[in-house]
Motif scaffolding. Sequence first.
Motif, mmCIF file in Angstrom:
data_model
loop_
_atom_site.group_PDB
_atom_site.id
_atom_site.type_symbol
_atom_site.label_atom_id
_atom_site.label_comp_id
_atom_site.label_asym_id
_atom_site.label_seq_id
_atom_site.Cartn_x
_atom_site.Cartn_y
_atom_site.Cartn_z
ATOM 1 N N PHE A 32 0.823 -1.205 0.000
ATOM 2 C CA PHE A 32 0.000 0.000 0.000
ATOM 3 C C PHE A 32 0.862 1.262 0.000
ATOM 4 O O PHE A 32 0.573 2.213 -0.720
ATOM 5 C CB PHE A 32 -0.958 0.015 1.195
ATOM 6 N N ALA A 33 1.917 1.271 0.803
ATOM 7 C CA ALA A 33 2.788 2.452 0.882
ATOM 8 C C ALA A 33 3.450 2.733 -0.461
ATOM 9 O O ALA A 33 3.501 3.887 -0.911
ATOM 10 C CB ALA A 33 3.831 2.261 1.976
ATOM 11 N N CYS A 34 3.941 1.697 -1.109
ATOM 12 C CA CYS A 34 4.586 1.876 -2.412
ATOM 13 C C CYS A 34 3.581 2.356 -3.455
ATOM 14 O O CYS A 34 3.869 3.255 -4.245
ATOM 15 C CB CYS A 34 5.236 0.568 -2.844
ATOM 16 N N LEU A 35 2.399 1.774 -3.454
ATOM 17 C CA LEU A 35 1.366 2.163 -4.413
ATOM 18 C C LEU A 35 0.910 3.601 -4.170
ATOM 19 O O LEU A 35 0.763 4.379 -5.106
ATOM 20 C CB LEU A 35 0.181 1.201 -4.322
ATOM 21 N N PHE A 36 0.706 3.968 -2.918
ATOM 22 C CA PHE A 36 0.256 5.322 -2.620
ATOM 23 C C PHE A 36 1.342 6.344 -2.961
ATOM 24 O O PHE A 36 1.048 7.431 -3.460
ATOM 25 C CB PHE A 36 -0.149 5.437 -1.148
ATOM 26 N N PHE A 37 2.594 5.997 -2.725
ATOM 27 C CA PHE A 37 3.694 6.888 -3.102
ATOM 28 C C PHE A 37 3.725 7.079 -4.616
ATOM 29 O O PHE A 37 3.925 8.198 -5.105
ATOM 30 C CB PHE A 37 5.023 6.343 -2.588
ATOM 31 N N THR A 38 3.521 6.004 -5.366
ATOM 32 C CA THR A 38 3.480 6.105 -6.830
ATOM 33 C C THR A 38 2.326 6.999 -7.267
ATOM 34 O O THR A 38 2.493 7.844 -8.155
ATOM 35 C CB THR A 38 3.349 4.711 -7.456
ATOM 36 N N ILE B 52 6.831 2.481 -15.027
ATOM 37 C CA ILE B 52 7.704 1.367 -15.399
ATOM 38 C C ILE B 52 9.168 1.761 -15.207
ATOM 39 O O ILE B 52 9.982 0.978 -14.718
ATOM 40 C CB ILE B 52 7.435 0.918 -16.856
ATOM 41 N N GLY B 53 9.511 2.985 -15.565
ATOM 42 C CA GLY B 53 10.880 3.466 -15.377
ATOM 43 C C GLY B 53 11.269 3.535 -13.912
ATOM 44 O O GLY B 53 12.411 3.232 -13.546
ATOM 45 N N MET B 54 10.329 3.918 -13.054
ATOM 46 C CA MET B 54 10.623 3.938 -11.617
ATOM 47 C C MET B 54 10.943 2.529 -11.128
ATOM 48 O O MET B 54 11.845 2.338 -10.314
ATOM 49 C CB MET B 54 9.442 4.520 -10.827
ATOM 50 N N TRP B 55 10.217 1.529 -11.633
ATOM 51 C CA TRP B 55 10.514 0.153 -11.233
ATOM 52 C C TRP B 55 11.911 -0.254 -11.723
ATOM 53 O O TRP B 55 12.659 -0.889 -10.989
ATOM 54 C CB TRP B 55 9.485 -0.828 -11.785
ATOM 55 N N LEU B 56 12.249 0.119 -12.944
ATOM 56 C CA LEU B 56 13.560 -0.260 -13.474
ATOM 57 C C LEU B 56 14.704 0.306 -12.643
ATOM 58 O O LEU B 56 15.695 -0.382 -12.402
ATOM 59 C CB LEU B 56 13.701 0.199 -14.925
ATOM 60 N N PHE B 57 14.559 1.546 -12.191
ATOM 61 C CA PHE B 57 15.630 2.142 -11.398
ATOM 62 C C PHE B 57 15.687 1.581 -9.979
ATOM 63 O O PHE B 57 16.680 1.790 -9.281
ATOM 64 C CB PHE B 57 15.511 3.664 -11.372
ATOM 65 N N VAL B 58 14.664 0.867 -9.562
ATOM 66 C CA VAL B 58 14.691 0.186 -8.264
ATOM 67 C C VAL B 58 15.125 -1.269 -8.447
ATOM 68 O O VAL B 58 15.920 -1.794 -7.673
ATOM 69 C CB VAL B 58 13.305 0.260 -7.585
ATOM 70 N N LEU C 14 12.363 -10.842 -7.828
ATOM 71 C CA LEU C 14 12.049 -9.484 -8.262
ATOM 72 C C LEU C 14 10.820 -9.403 -9.164
ATOM 73 O O LEU C 14 10.346 -8.311 -9.458
ATOM 74 C CB LEU C 14 13.259 -8.882 -8.974
ATOM 75 N N SER C 15 10.285 -10.542 -9.572
ATOM 76 C CA SER C 15 9.158 -10.541 -10.512
ATOM 77 C C SER C 15 7.888 -9.964 -9.907
ATOM 78 O O SER C 15 7.061 -9.405 -10.621
ATOM 79 C CB SER C 15 8.894 -11.952 -11.031
ATOM 80 N N TYR C 16 7.722 -10.091 -8.609
ATOM 81 C CA TYR C 16 6.527 -9.519 -7.991
ATOM 82 C C TYR C 16 6.520 -7.996 -8.146
ATOM 83 O O TYR C 16 5.465 -7.394 -8.335
ATOM 84 C CB TYR C 16 6.429 -9.915 -6.519
ATOM 85 N N GLY C 17 7.689 -7.394 -8.111
ATOM 86 C CA GLY C 17 7.772 -5.952 -8.347
ATOM 87 C C GLY C 17 7.352 -5.577 -9.756
ATOM 88 O O GLY C 17 6.735 -4.531 -9.972
ATOM 89 N N VAL C 18 7.676 -6.434 -10.714
ATOM 90 C CA VAL C 18 7.246 -6.195 -12.101
ATOM 91 C C VAL C 18 5.731 -6.216 -12.179
ATOM 92 O O VAL C 18 5.111 -5.329 -12.773
ATOM 93 C CB VAL C 18 7.842 -7.257 -13.052
ATOM 94 N N VAL C 19 5.132 -7.220 -11.561
ATOM 95 C CA VAL C 19 3.669 -7.345 -11.589
ATOM 96 C C VAL C 19 3.026 -6.131 -10.924
ATOM 97 O O VAL C 19 2.071 -5.548 -11.456
ATOM 98 C CB VAL C 19 3.234 -8.661 -10.913
ATOM 99 N N ASN C 20 3.545 -5.726 -9.769
ATOM 100 C CA ASN C 20 3.005 -4.545 -9.086
ATOM 101 C C ASN C 20 3.135 -3.296 -9.936
ATOM 102 O O ASN C 20 2.214 -2.481 -10.006
ATOM 103 C CB ASN C 20 3.720 -4.328 -7.753
#
Length: 138
Positions: A57-63, A83-89, A112-118
């Motif tokens: 929730f925190a990551c989604l709300f920050f996005t 998508i670019g924000m995910w790549l830099f993380v 790390l795939s769960y981050g891709v899905v999110n």
Amino acid sequence: MYKINYKAVALAFILQVLAGGIWYASTPFKLLGRPVWEDVSAQPSIGVMLLFVFSCFACLFFTAWILARVKGMSGSERFFLVIGMWLFVALPNHFFVSLHLDLNDVDVWYLLSYGVVNSVIAAIILPLWRPSRSIFKN
């Protein structure tokens, strides 16, 4: 400046938590050393699950907050921003996990795939579903 669409955040959050459950249920045998459905006592504790939900929730709300602050970008540009924000993380995390854990590339990319899905869920829902505008001022 745009407002945060709380309905979009709620929908994306529900989809991300469901994806997290499916992601955990499909954990490879090598990572856990056992099938997920065996040894219920070794399942994550309630605290770990609550931490997982809160961090999603925190990551989604920050996005969503960042997207609300960006002006002059179309929906597709906002999609690529998320998508670019995910790549830099993810790329620094890939190198860190690869260096410090004895895992092969397939296992690291699974972690790390769960981050891709999110990120894909957030990139589809948040930028393209803008909040409704009201003619009434508060």
